[in-house]
Design a protein around this motif. Structure first.
Motif, PDB file in Angstrom:
ATOM      1  N   THR A  66      -0.568  13.408   1.139  1.00  0.00           N
ATOM      2  CA  THR A  66      -0.917  12.886   2.310  1.00  0.00           C
ATOM      3  C   THR A  66       0.212  13.087   3.182  1.00  0.00           C
ATOM      4  N   ILE A  67       1.386  12.642   2.914  1.00  0.00           N
ATOM      5  CA  ILE A  67       2.647  12.748   3.832  1.00  0.00           C
ATOM      6  C   ILE A  67       2.925  14.159   3.961  1.00  0.00           C
ATOM      7  N   MET A 126       0.969  -1.134   0.100  1.00  0.00           N
ATOM      8  CA  MET A 126       0.001  -0.138   0.064  1.00  0.00           C
ATOM      9  C   MET A 126       0.973   1.314   0.075  1.00  0.00           C
ATOM     10  N   SER A 127       0.560   2.023  -0.850  1.00  0.00           N
ATOM     11  CA  SER A 127       1.279   3.312  -0.911  1.00  0.00           C
ATOM     12  C   SER A 127       0.780   4.474  -0.406  1.00  0.00           C
ATOM     13  N   ILE A 128       1.361   5.500   0.307  1.00  0.00           N
ATOM     14  CA  ILE A 128       0.828   6.808   0.704  1.00  0.00           C
ATOM     15  C   ILE A 128       1.215   8.060  -0.224  1.00  0.00           C
ATOM     16  N   PRO A 129       0.098   8.387  -0.694  1.00  0.00           N
ATOM     17  CA  PRO A 129       0.435   9.623  -1.740  1.00  0.00           C
ATOM     18  C   PRO A 129       1.329  10.787  -0.861  1.00  0.00           C
ATOM     19  N   PRO A 130       2.198  11.194  -1.878  1.00  0.00           N
ATOM     20  CA  PRO A 130       2.914  12.162  -1.281  1.00  0.00           C
ATOM     21  C   PRO A 130       2.232  13.510  -0.707  1.00  0.00           C
TER      22      PRO A 130
END
Length: 135
Positions: free
Chosen positions: A7-8, A1-5
């Protein structure tokens, strides 16, 4: 699962904002509460005590200055004021007596210095108005 930049970036920005507010809070608190700080007289400054209708000063001794009437608790537990001159006189008598049954007392007054609300037993060990001021 990848967190969009994006959101970070929002999470990091929130942490920085909250952390900065946490670190700045003491300085901001001091800024807003400074007018509420105590205005105790500095050493050597004259002390102005309140004055009752009889022209006698009253309050707690401050910075080496002693008013005419100081706070005291009567033997019955009532809070009022004793006249420093009366307290000093009775303390001196208590210290100089050879009679072990002698009883010394001063009246405890309302702030007016006239209305007696009780009595305070004085012994040779009773602290005086100036005790502890030069420590």
């Amino acid at each position: 699962m990848s967190i969009p930049p994006k959101t970070i970036a929002l999470i990091v920005g929130g942490v920085v904002l909250v952390g900065g507010a946490f670190l700045a809070a003491p300085a901001l608190g001091d800024l807003f509460s400074a007018p509420l700080a105590s205005t105790a007289p500095a050493a050597g400054d004259p002390v102005e005590f309140p004055v009752n209708d009889a022209g006698e000063t009253y309050g707690s001794p401050v910075g080496g200055s002693v008013p005419k009437l100081i706070p005291a608790r009567s033997d019955a537990g009532d809070i009022g004021y004793v006249r420093v001159s009366e307290l000093d006189q009775q303390r001196n008598l208590a210290k100089s007596t050879t009679n072990p049954d002698a009883v010394f007392a001063v009246d405890v007054y309302e702030v007016d210095g006239e209305t007696v609300i009780g009595s305070l037993t004085v012994t040779a060990e009773t602290p005086g108005a100036r005790d502890g001021l030069n420590n």
